[in-house]
Design a protein around this motif. Structure first.
Motif, PDB file in Angstrom:
ATOM      1  N   UNK A   1       3.701  -1.076 -14.124  1.00  0.00           N
ATOM      2  CA  UNK A   1       3.576  -1.135 -12.789  1.00  0.00           C
ATOM      3  C   UNK A   1       1.871  -1.091 -12.685  1.00  0.00           C
ATOM      4  N   UNK A   2       1.460  -0.364 -13.683  1.00  0.00           N
ATOM      5  CA  UNK A   2      -0.147  -0.336 -13.580  1.00  0.00           C
ATOM      6  C   UNK A   2      -1.376  -1.313 -13.876  1.00  0.00           C
ATOM      7  N   UNK A   3      -0.437  -2.277 -14.963  1.00  0.00           N
ATOM      8  CA  UNK A   3      -0.476  -3.835 -14.791  1.00  0.00           C
ATOM      9  C   UNK A   3      -0.790  -4.178 -13.978  1.00  0.00           C
ATOM     10  N   UNK A   4       0.267  -4.620 -13.136  1.00  0.00           N
ATOM     11  CA  UNK A   4       0.329  -5.051 -12.437  1.00  0.00           C
ATOM     12  C   UNK A   4       0.227  -4.539 -11.112  1.00  0.00           C
ATOM     13  N   UNK A   5      -0.382  -3.646 -11.045  1.00  0.00           N
ATOM     14  CA  UNK A   5      -0.872  -2.814  -9.731  1.00  0.00           C
ATOM     15  C   UNK A   5      -2.781  -3.742  -9.657  1.00  0.00           C
ATOM     16  N   UNK A   6      -3.329  -3.988 -11.116  1.00  0.00           N
ATOM     17  CA  UNK A   6      -4.921  -4.098 -11.379  1.00  0.00           C
ATOM     18  C   UNK A   6      -4.443  -5.575 -11.258  1.00  0.00           C
ATOM     19  N   UNK A   7      -3.518  -6.486 -11.486  1.00  0.00           N
ATOM     20  CA  UNK A   7      -3.735  -8.207 -11.138  1.00  0.00           C
ATOM     21  C   UNK A   7      -3.478  -8.205  -9.882  1.00  0.00           C
TER      22      UNK A   7
ATOM     23  N   UNK B   1       1.037  -1.154   0.282  1.00  0.00           N
ATOM     24  CA  UNK B   1      -0.433  -0.158  -0.026  1.00  0.00           C
ATOM     25  C   UNK B   1       0.855   1.128  -0.294  1.00  0.00           C
ATOM     26  N   UNK B   2       1.682   1.804   0.972  1.00  0.00           N
ATOM     27  CA  UNK B   2       2.555   2.128   0.904  1.00  0.00           C
ATOM     28  C   UNK B   2       3.219   2.621  -0.318  1.00  0.00           C
ATOM     29  N   UNK B   3       3.703   1.435  -1.240  1.00  0.00           N
ATOM     30  CA  UNK B   3       4.972   1.567  -2.575  1.00  0.00           C
ATOM     31  C   UNK B   3       3.854   1.963  -3.175  1.00  0.00           C
ATOM     32  N   UNK B   4       2.541   1.555  -3.744  1.00  0.00           N
ATOM     33  CA  UNK B   4       1.271   1.840  -4.432  1.00  0.00           C
ATOM     34  C   UNK B   4       1.299   3.394  -4.149  1.00  0.00           C
ATOM     35  N   UNK B   5       0.694   4.079  -2.755  1.00  0.00           N
ATOM     36  CA  UNK B   5       1.490   5.691  -2.742  1.00  0.00           C
ATOM     37  C   UNK B   5       1.784   6.092  -2.992  1.00  0.00           C
ATOM     38  N   UNK B   6       3.136   5.992  -2.873  1.00  0.00           N
ATOM     39  CA  UNK B   6       4.629   6.314  -3.799  1.00  0.00           C
ATOM     40  C   UNK B   6       4.634   6.596  -5.303  1.00  0.00           C
ATOM     41  N   UNK B   7       4.328   5.396  -6.119  1.00  0.00           N
ATOM     42  CA  UNK B   7       3.507   5.508  -7.333  1.00  0.00           C
ATOM     43  C   UNK B   7       2.794   6.541  -7.747  1.00  0.00           C
ATOM     44  N   UNK B   8       1.867   6.332  -7.056  1.00  0.00           N
ATOM     45  CA  UNK B   8       0.879   7.718  -6.883  1.00  0.00           C
ATOM     46  C   UNK B   8       1.363   9.383  -7.080  1.00  0.00           C
ATOM     47  N   UNK B   9       2.341   9.479  -5.830  1.00  0.00           N
ATOM     48  CA  UNK B   9       3.523  10.324  -5.841  1.00  0.00           C
ATOM     49  C   UNK B   9       4.100  10.782  -7.260  1.00  0.00           C
TER      50      UNK B   9
END
Length: 371
Positions: free
Chosen positions: A326-332, A149-157
């Motif tokens: 990363x977005x593709x992996x995130x969706x899965x 969750x923290x990694x994906x938040x940094x990806x959003x940033x």
């Protein structure tokens, strides 16, 4: 005989040259000190866009003080003294001599908008590099309680920074960044190897789970052999063929996976040693791949930003393409971790299998395939 400098002798060669943008900042500040009315032509930057505290302090002073009358300003240096006093409140060490040097540096005050645009572009580059570094650090931090969750938040940033740069420097048709992507990490992760083998064995024992795990792909595995075996399992499942260690072994043989380093008996032993729930191990494999992808993308975007030959437009295009991976992996990952009621209803009834569980309480028995 080589010259040995004395202890108190200045080693000028050890002092790195200033970054090229420093010269642009000096030219801009010199233009504003010489012709303060040109501040109205400066857009898109603030004090934080400057690379040194002294330059940031000077720009803050120039922006906050009312511009002097041009005729009076050409006759005395009173206003320059006011600027210097205001800037010194933020940064010590500035001198009247430095302000004079800045004025002498700038011979083309009419180029102020171009200088501001260059500074804006370099500031965007530094912001992008910092956000990419933060993503890389976070994805590799094993101490975080909510690492994904923290990694994906940094990806959003990071995505927000890219979008802001795109708004300032709209991408246009042109070449992609020429910077080569850094090589992915190749260190052998013993935990990853064990979890992948446990997944393969458990999925072989409970083939009904394979169809529920369409969110897992061969690219998520760290070992080529394990990726190939997962392709064997999914192929057999799609063909509605019987699945057990023997049929998987034969499928692996037909796909050319067997060889001197992969003996049939060792493969059979691993596939016959299930433990826990296949979905649990599958999520572990996917989570590891997501974090590895985030680290790699952070390093890749940082490489773009560190390459001075990469334009602002190329930074946007290259970063967006990298983040799409990363977005593709995130969706899965979202599909894998979604509540069961929110997942797609499988075409075939799910075979009986142990309830989905978290990490096992005891160490799982594992037999490694020789590599």
């Amino acid at each position: 005989m080589p010259h040995t400098p004395e202890p108190d002798e200045d080693d000028l060669d050890a002092i790195p040259p200033p970054h090229p943008v420093v010269h642009v900042e000096q030219a801009l500040l010199g233009a504003l000190l010489l012709e303060p009315q040109r501040l109205r032509d400066v857009t898109g930057i603030g004090a934080d866009a400057f690379s040194t505290p002294a330059h940031a302090a000077l720009f803050t002073a120039l922006s906050s003080l009312p511009a002097p009358d041009p005729a009076e300003h050409s006759q005395d240096t009173k206003w320059l003294g006011t600027v210097l006093a205001a800037a010194r409140e933020q940064t010590r060490g500035l001198s009247a001599l430095y302000l004079q040097q800045l004025i002498q540096v700038c011979r083309w005050p009419q180029h102020t908008p171009a200088y501001a645009r260059i500074i804006e572009a370099e500031h965007a580059r530094r912001r992008l590099a910092a956000a990419a570094q933060q993503l890389t650090r976070t994805a590799g931090d094993t101490t975080l309680p909510q690492r994904v969750a923290t990694t994906l938040a940094e990806a959003d940033a990071l995505t927000t920074v890219v979008d802001d740069i795109a708004a300032r420097f709209p991408p246009h048709a042109g070449s992609l960044p020429r910077t080569s992507a850094p090589a992915p990490a190749t260190d052998l992760d013993e935990d990853a190897v064990d979890e992948e083998q446990l997944l393969l064995a458990t999925a072989t024992a409970h083939p009904g789970d394979i169809e529920q795990m369409r969110w897992l792909t061969a690219s998520d595995f760290t070992q080529p052999l394990h990726a190939g075996l997962w392709q064997c399992l999914t192929a057999l499942s799609q063909r509605r063929a019987p699945i057990d260690p023997v049929t998987v072994l034969w499928e692996a043989r037909q796909r050319g996976l067997l060889g001197p380093e992969v003996r049939p008996q060792e493969l059979l032993t691993v596939l016959a040693d299930p433990f826990g729930a296949a979905e649990h191990w599958g999520e572990r494999v996917l989570q590891r791949h997501l974090l590895a992808t985030a680290r790699h993308i952070g390093r890749h975007i940082e490489a773009f930003a560190d390459d001075p030959a990469t334009t602002s437009y190329q930074l946007v295009v290259g970063s967006r393409r990298a983040l799409a991976d990363l977005s593709a992996v995130r969706t899965r990952w979202r599909h894998a971790t979604a509540p069961v009621s929110n997942k797609d209803t499988p075409v075939r009834a799910r075979a009986a299998s142990p309830p989905r569980a978290g990490p096992p309480q005891a160490a799982a028995p594992t037999t490694r395939i020789s590599r």
